[in-house]
Design an enzyme around this catalytic site. Structure first.
Site, PDB file in Angstrom:
ATOM      1  N   HIS A  38       0.960  -1.018  -0.107  1.00 45.95           N
ATOM      2  CA  HIS A  38      -0.130  -0.225   0.098  1.00 45.95           C
ATOM      3  C   HIS A  38       1.153   1.072   0.506  1.00 45.95           C
ATOM      4  CE1 HIS A  38      -3.759  -2.293   2.363  1.00 45.95           C
ATOM      5  NE2 HIS A  38      -3.468  -2.516   0.820  1.00 45.95           N
ATOM      6  N   GLU A  56       0.766   3.937   1.734  1.00 49.01           N
ATOM      7  CA  GLU A  56       0.984   4.524   3.191  1.00 49.01           C
ATOM      8  C   GLU A  56       2.162   3.584   3.359  1.00 49.01           C
ATOM      9  OE1 GLU A  56      -3.308   4.891   3.612  1.00 49.01           O
ATOM     10  OE2 GLU A  56      -1.642   3.293   2.787  1.00 49.01           O
ATOM     11  N   CYS A  93      -6.135   2.060   5.692  1.00 48.85           N
ATOM     12  CA  CYS A  93      -6.986   0.626   5.830  1.00 48.85           C
ATOM     13  C   CYS A  93      -7.533   0.660   7.564  1.00 48.85           C
ATOM     14  CB  CYS A  93      -6.608  -0.279   5.539  1.00 48.85           C
ATOM     15  SG  CYS A  93      -5.046  -0.814   5.366  1.00 48.85           S
ATOM     16  N   CYS A 115      -2.849   0.300   7.261  1.00 53.49           N
ATOM     17  CA  CYS A 115      -2.370   1.395   7.388  1.00 53.49           C
ATOM     18  C   CYS A 115      -2.491   2.015   8.532  1.00 53.49           C
ATOM     19  CB  CYS A 115      -2.149   2.284   6.483  1.00 53.49           C
ATOM     20  SG  CYS A 115      -1.372   1.554   4.434  1.00 53.49           S
TER      21      CYS A 115
END
Length: 152
Positions: free
Chosen positions: A52, A54, A77, A87
């Site tokens: 992801h 992040e 998330c 995240c």
């Protein structure tokens, strides 16, 4: 919201746009981490959906993420479909002070969970930053179609 906040979110949108259409089943997300006016980490959801945005930005920022501001194009998330830290948990663990979010995420892995986890940990959360500009990234994103058996 300052002009600098808008500029950093626009950079996050630009990062996400580069991988638009390549990240399924996840949406394309961009993240920029800024501390003391300097960009210390950037990331975009990788092709295939992992890692992801992040995660990548935090890895690049390292200890500089502590006390920083994260600009994220979609709500971080709150849970991971594959397990592991979400995240939002990673942002909290890194000591980020503020998270500015362009768009909310209706996914069962976010849907307010990510923002609430951040707030509960004392992180300042500001949704809707450059939302109209970021919305184009998520026009085709339909979490209900991706996760039809998950509660809404």
């Amino acid at each position: 919201m300052s002009t600098a906040d808008q500029d950093h979110m626009r950079r996050a949108i630009e990062l996400a746009r580069r991988n638009l259409g390549l990240t399924a089943p996840n949406p394309a997300v961009g993240c920029v981490i800024v501390r003391d006016g300097q960009v210390v980490g950037e990331g975009a959801t990788a092709p295939g959906g992992r890692p992801h945005a992040e995660e990548q930005a935090l890895d690049r920022a390292g200890e500089a993420a502590r006390g920083a501001t994260a600009y994220v194009t979609l709500e971080p998330c709150g849970a991971r479909s594959a397990g592991g830290l979400s995240c939002s948990e990673r942002l909290v663990a890194a000591g980020v002070a503020r998270v500015l979010i362009a768009c909310e995420d209706a996914s069962p892995f976010a849907a307010g969970q990510g923002a609430e986890r951040l707030r509960a940990a004392g992180v300042e959360v500001q949704p809707g930053v450059c939302a109209a500009e970021a919305q184009v990234l998520y026009a085709a994103y339909d979490p209900a179609a991706i996760y039809p058996n998950r509660p809404k």
